[in-house]
Design an enzyme around this catalytic site. Structure first.
Site, mmCIF file in Angstrom:
data_model
loop_
_atom_site.group_PDB
_atom_site.id
_atom_site.type_symbol
_atom_site.label_atom_id
_atom_site.label_comp_id
_atom_site.label_asym_id
_atom_site.label_seq_id
_atom_site.Cartn_x
_atom_site.Cartn_y
_atom_site.Cartn_z
ATOM 1 N N MET A 154 -68.768 17.419 62.658
ATOM 2 C CA MET A 154 -70.067 17.968 62.275
ATOM 3 C C MET A 154 -70.476 19.018 63.292
ATOM 4 O O MET A 154 -70.296 18.822 64.493
ATOM 5 C CB MET A 154 -71.122 16.863 62.226
ATOM 6 C CG MET A 154 -70.803 15.729 61.283
ATOM 7 S SD MET A 154 -72.156 14.518 61.272
ATOM 8 C CE MET A 154 -71.344 13.157 60.405
ATOM 9 N N SER A 195 -63.366 5.352 59.708
ATOM 10 C CA SER A 195 -63.963 6.538 60.301
ATOM 11 C C SER A 195 -64.343 6.258 61.743
ATOM 12 O O SER A 195 -65.205 5.412 62.021
ATOM 13 C CB SER A 195 -65.214 6.954 59.522
ATOM 14 O OG SER A 195 -65.892 7.981 60.208
ATOM 15 N N ASP A 199 -66.299 8.420 50.512
ATOM 16 C CA ASP A 199 -66.809 8.256 51.881
ATOM 17 C C ASP A 199 -68.328 8.134 51.840
ATOM 18 O O ASP A 199 -69.015 8.993 51.290
ATOM 19 C CB ASP A 199 -66.404 9.477 52.713
ATOM 20 C CG ASP A 199 -66.865 9.395 54.165
ATOM 21 O OD1 ASP A 199 -67.385 8.351 54.578
ATOM 22 O OD2 ASP A 199 -66.677 10.391 54.883
ATOM 23 N N GLY A 200 -68.824 7.043 52.447
ATOM 24 C CA GLY A 200 -70.268 6.856 52.566
ATOM 25 C C GLY A 200 -70.708 5.530 51.996
ATOM 26 O O GLY A 200 -70.701 5.335 50.787
ATOM 27 N N GLY A 201 -71.048 4.590 52.868
ATOM 28 C CA GLY A 201 -71.512 3.291 52.393
ATOM 29 C C GLY A 201 -70.435 2.440 51.770
ATOM 30 O O GLY A 201 -70.726 1.568 50.943
ATOM 31 N N HIS A 210 -62.072 15.689 58.471
ATOM 32 C CA HIS A 210 -63.115 16.043 57.503
ATOM 33 C C HIS A 210 -64.053 17.048 58.157
ATOM 34 O O HIS A 210 -64.877 16.693 58.997
ATOM 35 C CB HIS A 210 -63.851 14.757 57.089
ATOM 36 C CG HIS A 210 -64.971 14.982 56.139
ATOM 37 N ND1 HIS A 210 -65.917 14.013 55.874
ATOM 38 C CD2 HIS A 210 -65.313 16.049 55.370
ATOM 39 C CE1 HIS A 210 -66.785 14.474 55.004
ATOM 40 N NE2 HIS A 210 -66.448 15.706 54.688
ATOM 41 N N GLY A 258 -66.685 3.305 57.804
ATOM 42 C CA GLY A 258 -67.064 3.411 59.197
ATOM 43 C C GLY A 258 -67.565 2.088 59.733
ATOM 44 O O GLY A 258 -66.814 1.303 60.307
ATOM 45 N N SER A 259 -68.843 1.806 59.495
ATOM 46 C CA SER A 259 -69.402 0.531 59.953
ATOM 47 C C SER A 259 -68.752 -0.643 59.249
ATOM 48 O O SER A 259 -68.686 -1.747 59.809
ATOM 49 C CB SER A 259 -70.921 0.512 59.729
ATOM 50 O OG SER A 259 -71.238 0.686 58.357
ATOM 51 N N GLY A 277 -73.925 13.833 57.167
ATOM 52 C CA GLY A 277 -74.638 14.167 58.384
ATOM 53 C C GLY A 277 -75.875 13.357 58.678
ATOM 54 O O GLY A 277 -76.530 13.584 59.697
ATOM 55 N N MET A 307 -67.056 19.024 58.237
ATOM 56 C CA MET A 307 -68.417 19.244 57.752
ATOM 57 C C MET A 307 -69.007 20.370 58.578
ATOM 58 O O MET A 307 -69.884 20.168 59.427
ATOM 59 C CB MET A 307 -69.229 17.953 57.867
ATOM 60 C CG MET A 307 -68.780 16.892 56.887
ATOM 61 S SD MET A 307 -69.651 15.319 57.091
ATOM 62 C CE MET A 307 -68.571 14.543 58.307
ATOM 63 N N ASP A 328 -64.434 12.753 61.472
ATOM 64 C CA ASP A 328 -65.556 13.544 60.968
ATOM 65 C C ASP A 328 -65.988 14.587 61.981
ATOM 66 O O ASP A 328 -66.379 14.259 63.110
ATOM 67 C CB ASP A 328 -66.742 12.635 60.660
ATOM 68 C CG ASP A 328 -66.528 11.792 59.416
ATOM 69 O OD1 ASP A 328 -66.200 12.377 58.366
ATOM 70 O OD2 ASP A 328 -66.690 10.567 59.490
ATOM 71 N N MET A 336 -68.215 12.556 48.458
ATOM 72 C CA MET A 336 -69.205 11.945 49.332
ATOM 73 C C MET A 336 -70.132 11.067 48.491
ATOM 74 O O MET A 336 -70.669 11.507 47.483
ATOM 75 C CB MET A 336 -70.023 13.021 50.057
ATOM 76 C CG MET A 336 -69.242 13.839 51.058
ATOM 77 S SD MET A 336 -68.567 12.854 52.419
ATOM 78 C CE MET A 336 -70.054 12.175 53.152
ATOM 79 N N GLY A 387 -77.514 9.411 58.953
ATOM 80 C CA GLY A 387 -77.241 7.981 58.992
ATOM 81 C C GLY A 387 -78.257 7.185 58.200
ATOM 82 O O GLY A 387 -79.343 7.654 57.863
ATOM 83 N N GLY A 388 -77.903 5.940 57.904
ATOM 84 C CA GLY A 388 -78.821 4.997 57.285
ATOM 85 C C GLY A 388 -79.104 5.231 55.816
ATOM 86 O O GLY A 388 -80.095 4.717 55.280
ATOM 87 N N HIS A 397 -59.910 8.504 59.846
ATOM 88 C CA HIS A 397 -60.821 9.521 59.313
ATOM 89 C C HIS A 397 -61.604 10.107 60.477
ATOM 90 O O HIS A 397 -62.253 9.385 61.239
ATOM 91 C CB HIS A 397 -61.761 8.900 58.282
ATOM 92 C CG HIS A 397 -62.505 9.915 57.478
ATOM 93 N ND1 HIS A 397 -61.925 10.611 56.440
ATOM 94 C CD2 HIS A 397 -63.783 10.365 57.559
ATOM 95 C CE1 HIS A 397 -62.812 11.441 55.918
ATOM 96 N NE2 HIS A 397 -63.948 11.314 56.587
#
Length: 225
Positions: free
Chosen positions: A37, A10, A175-177, A66, A197-198, A142, A68, A35, A137, A144-145, A33
């Protein structure tokens, strides 16, 4: 389940001052990917169709857009025109899902629907036969963290059962973590496309990060077999 695992970095986590170099650094991936938003469906705002045109010029990889956004009916044509290869809109934001999927297919692109963590997979009962991909998801979009939502594993298994019952095999994206630490379990539960992503862009060597994800995913494929 698809025979191949796809890794989709991402670019939300990329360094946009060096976007061309960042795209070069993920050339061993399968998808980009992207994103989007809008500040309405999500609290944050990212980038739009004009940046997508630049990304398309900077990579040979297919781009998974994607959306959003609160108005996918208006956004879909814009991102098709900008070059999206996969157009992915949220179930929670749409009014006429079948019409949107038909519009995407008419343009020769792949159609995908995203489900938020609280949306059950049974929502797709009437449309799963039409989809090229479903994105689950594993965090709320939308923000972070956030921590990875552990119930995603059960949701992946439920989606896989739904697809089997309908004798269809859309790609199943998560997607996510996502990272090398949970890629094996995600693929074992039914995922075949991993958005990171990260997990890619915050690593010093992007190619190594992608290879580590593939290796973990391969172990998950063996566990699923």
């Amino acid at each position: 389940m698809q025979n191949d695992i796809q890794i989709a970095p991402s670019i939300l986590s990329a360094d946009f001052l060096r976007l061309g170099a960042e795209l070069d650094a993920i050339a061993t991936a399968d998808l980009v990917h992207y994103d989007v938003m809008d500040g309405h469906f999500t609290a944050n705002i990212t980038y739009g169709q004009f940046v997508l045109e630049q990304v398309k010029r900077g990579t040979d990889l297919p781009v998974d857009v994607h959306l959003m956004v609160a108005n996918p009916e208006e956004a879909v044509p814009l991102f098709i025109a900008a070059g999206a290869d996969i157009v992915n809109f949220h179930w929670e934001a749409q009014t006429h899902a079948h019409l949107l999927v038909q519009e995407i297919h008419k343009a020769g692109r792949l159609a995908a629907i995203t489900l938020n963590p609280a949306t059950p997979v049974c929502a797709l009962e009437s449309i799963v036969d039409e989809l090229d991909m479903v994105l689950l998801m594993s965090v709320n979009p939308g923000y972070g963290g956030q921590k990875f939502i552990e119930s995603t594993y059960g949701k992946l298994r439920a989606l896989r059962r739904l697809c089997d019952e309908h004798h269809v095999c859309p790609r199943i994206e998560v997607d996510g973590g996502v990272g090398a630490g949970n890629a094996e379990a995600l693929v074992a539960a039914g995922a075949d496309t991993l958005v990171a992503g990260s997990g890619v862009f915050k690593q010093a060597d992007r190619a190594t990060a992608i290879a580590d994800l593939r290796a973990a995913a391969a172990r998950g494929r063996l566990a699923h077999a």
